[in-house]
Design a protein around this motif. Structure first.
Motif, PDB file in Angstrom:
ATOM      1  N   LEU A  20     138.861  71.244  17.749  1.00 55.61           N
ATOM      2  CA  LEU A  20     138.202  70.454  18.670  1.00 55.61           C
ATOM      3  C   LEU A  20     138.264  69.127  18.647  1.00 55.61           C
ATOM      4  N   ARG A  21     138.529  68.378  19.699  1.00 57.53           N
ATOM      5  CA  ARG A  21     139.009  66.818  19.641  1.00 57.53           C
ATOM      6  C   ARG A  21     137.905  65.929  20.355  1.00 57.53           C
ATOM      7  N   ALA A  22     137.445  66.781  21.606  1.00 62.78           N
ATOM      8  CA  ALA A  22     136.402  65.994  22.315  1.00 62.78           C
ATOM      9  C   ALA A  22     135.296  66.894  23.079  1.00 62.78           C
ATOM     10  N   VAL A  23     134.331  66.437  23.497  1.00 63.82           N
ATOM     11  CA  VAL A  23     133.291  66.983  24.154  1.00 63.82           C
ATOM     12  C   VAL A  23     132.766  66.085  25.377  1.00 63.82           C
ATOM     13  N   ILE A  24     132.792  66.631  26.572  1.00 61.67           N
ATOM     14  CA  ILE A  24     131.903  65.733  27.696  1.00 61.67           C
ATOM     15  C   ILE A  24     130.706  66.297  27.929  1.00 61.67           C
ATOM     16  N   VAL A  25     129.737  65.669  27.998  1.00 64.39           N
ATOM     17  CA  VAL A  25     128.548  66.232  28.329  1.00 64.39           C
ATOM     18  C   VAL A  25     127.712  65.517  29.620  1.00 64.39           C
ATOM     19  N   HIS A  26     127.171  66.254  30.426  1.00 65.48           N
ATOM     20  CA  HIS A  26     126.508  65.541  31.569  1.00 65.48           C
ATOM     21  C   HIS A  26     124.888  65.658  31.308  1.00 65.48           C
ATOM     22  N   ALA A  71     123.162  64.311  40.308  1.00 69.07           N
ATOM     23  CA  ALA A  71     123.233  62.794  39.969  1.00 69.07           C
ATOM     24  C   ALA A  71     123.291  62.980  38.271  1.00 69.07           C
ATOM     25  N   GLY A  72     123.605  62.033  37.754  1.00 71.93           N
ATOM     26  CA  GLY A  72     123.602  61.824  36.428  1.00 71.93           C
ATOM     27  C   GLY A  72     124.542  61.075  35.746  1.00 71.93           C
ATOM     28  N   HIS A  73     124.679  61.242  34.314  1.00 69.91           N
ATOM     29  CA  HIS A  73     125.728  60.358  33.860  1.00 69.91           C
ATOM     30  C   HIS A  73     126.426  61.038  32.807  1.00 69.91           C
ATOM     31  N   TYR A  74     127.697  61.009  32.439  1.00 74.48           N
ATOM     32  CA  TYR A  74     128.775  61.683  31.701  1.00 74.48           C
ATOM     33  C   TYR A  74     128.836  60.780  30.539  1.00 74.48           C
ATOM     34  N   ILE A  75     128.798  61.295  29.266  1.00 68.40           N
ATOM     35  CA  ILE A  75     129.440  60.788  27.962  1.00 68.40           C
ATOM     36  C   ILE A  75     130.338  61.657  27.359  1.00 68.40           C
ATOM     37  N   ALA A  76     131.117  60.955  26.502  1.00 68.35           N
ATOM     38  CA  ALA A  76     132.156  61.708  25.730  1.00 68.35           C
ATOM     39  C   ALA A  76     131.870  61.639  24.044  1.00 68.35           C
ATOM     40  N   MET A  77     132.189  62.596  23.630  1.00 63.69           N
ATOM     41  CA  MET A  77     132.032  62.341  22.151  1.00 63.69           C
ATOM     42  C   MET A  77     133.651  62.909  21.682  1.00 63.69           C
ATOM     43  N   VAL A  78     134.089  61.971  20.996  1.00 64.06           N
ATOM     44  CA  VAL A  78     135.520  62.214  20.372  1.00 64.06           C
ATOM     45  C   VAL A  78     135.857  61.864  19.093  1.00 64.06           C
ATOM     46  N   ARG A  79     136.852  62.767  18.424  1.00 65.78           N
ATOM     47  CA  ARG A  79     137.236  62.730  17.170  1.00 65.78           C
ATOM     48  C   ARG A  79     138.317  62.070  16.985  1.00 65.78           C
ATOM     49  N   ASP A  80     138.431  61.060  15.955  1.00 61.30           N
ATOM     50  CA  ASP A  80     139.533  60.278  15.629  1.00 61.30           C
ATOM     51  C   ASP A  80     140.361  60.967  14.522  1.00 61.30           C
ATOM     52  N   GLN A  81     141.651  60.274  14.280  1.00 64.24           N
ATOM     53  CA  GLN A  81     142.446  61.026  13.348  1.00 64.24           C
ATOM     54  C   GLN A  81     141.936  61.450  11.818  1.00 64.24           C
ATOM     55  N   ASN A  82     140.851  60.625  11.669  1.00 66.60           N
ATOM     56  CA  ASN A  82     140.118  60.729  10.246  1.00 66.60           C
ATOM     57  C   ASN A  82     139.095  61.715  10.378  1.00 66.60           C
ATOM     58  N   ARG A  83     138.979  62.647  11.553  1.00 59.90           N
ATOM     59  CA  ARG A  83     138.055  63.484  11.800  1.00 59.90           C
ATOM     60  C   ARG A  83     136.481  63.012  11.909  1.00 59.90           C
ATOM     61  N   ARG A  84     136.307  61.884  12.225  1.00 55.66           N
ATOM     62  CA  ARG A  84     135.150  61.208  12.405  1.00 55.66           C
ATOM     63  C   ARG A  84     134.888  61.278  13.797  1.00 55.66           C
ATOM     64  N   TRP A  85     133.445  61.530  14.066  1.00 56.35           N
ATOM     65  CA  TRP A  85     133.006  61.639  15.771  1.00 56.35           C
ATOM     66  C   TRP A  85     132.464  60.401  16.192  1.00 56.35           C
ATOM     67  N   TYR A  86     132.717  59.817  17.499  1.00 57.57           N
ATOM     68  CA  TYR A  86     132.136  58.959  17.981  1.00 57.57           C
ATOM     69  C   TYR A  86     131.664  59.378  19.386  1.00 57.57           C
ATOM     70  N   LYS A  87     130.372  58.907  19.933  1.00 54.06           N
ATOM     71  CA  LYS A  87     130.096  58.715  21.242  1.00 54.06           C
ATOM     72  C   LYS A  87     130.336  57.781  21.920  1.00 54.06           C
ATOM     73  N   CYS A  88     130.949  57.902  22.894  1.00 58.09           N
ATOM     74  CA  CYS A  88     131.503  57.063  23.923  1.00 58.09           C
ATOM     75  C   CYS A  88     130.833  57.023  25.124  1.00 58.09           C
ATOM     76  N   ASP A  89     129.834  55.835  25.557  1.00 58.10           N
ATOM     77  CA  ASP A  89     128.998  55.782  26.605  1.00 58.10           C
ATOM     78  C   ASP A  89     129.365  54.541  27.419  1.00 58.10           C
TER      79      ASP A  89
END
Length: 183
Positions: free
Chosen positions: A128-134, A140-158
């Protein structure tokens, strides 16, 4: 190129259920994303994929075998011929109820997904590398992404904030709209 990373190939087979008919054409198609129908009960990604690949009877009005002309006698099955390097799964959470006026219904059924997903025919599992959530209402609404970097750390991108570190548990508890797995 886009196709090398995201392109996979499926083969669909149309089969006449009349035992004396031999009609069974195959058709190969390129895909870049698999759209999975959402169930009404809690399920796993594995169950959604199994349902997607299962054989389905075609029961549309006017459906006839092209050879023996038997009515409503065909079934269709789809199998994966070539897995892509990056597997994109789209969960069909929004259903269109009406086009004019636009009326949608959001399906919030809980779907359990894996951090690592083994698949038949591949030696290494998908990671698993990324998850998009509505978030928000049906239309209506808003999408955010949760992305894993090369060091296996997760980041929330909004759109509204800089990327922030989040825990594995928070990612795995999300209600995904799209999942990105890398081979």
């Amino acid at each position: 190129p886009y196709y090398r990373a995201f392109g996979g190939i499926t083969t669909s087979t149309l089969k006449c259920n009349n035992r004396s008919c031999t009609y069974e054409p195959e058709k190969e198609e390129i895909f870049h994303c698999l759209t999975l129908e959402m169930p009404t009960i809690q399920s796993t990604i594995k169950q959604l994929l199994e349902r997607h690949w299962s054989s389905q009877d075609l029961i549309d009005e006017g459906d006839r075998c092209h050879v023996c002309q038997a009515p409503k006698s065909q079934s269709k099955s789809i199998r994966l011929t070539r897995w892509p390097q990056i597997l994109v799964l789209h969960l069909k959470r929004l259903a269109v109820l009406s086009h004019t006026p636009s009326i949608y219904r959001k399906n919030d059924t809980k779907i359990t997904f894996e951090d690592s997903m083994p698949v038949a025919g591949k030696t290494l599992p998908y990671k698993l590398r990324a998850v998009i959530v509505h978030h928000g209402r049906d239309a209506a609404g808003h999408y955010i992404a949760m992305v894993r970097d090369q060091n296996r750390r997760w980041y929330k991108c909004d759109d509204f904030t800089p990327p922030t570190r989040i825990t594995d548990a928070r990612v795995m508890a999300a209600e995904p709209y799209m999942l990105f797995y890398e081979a």
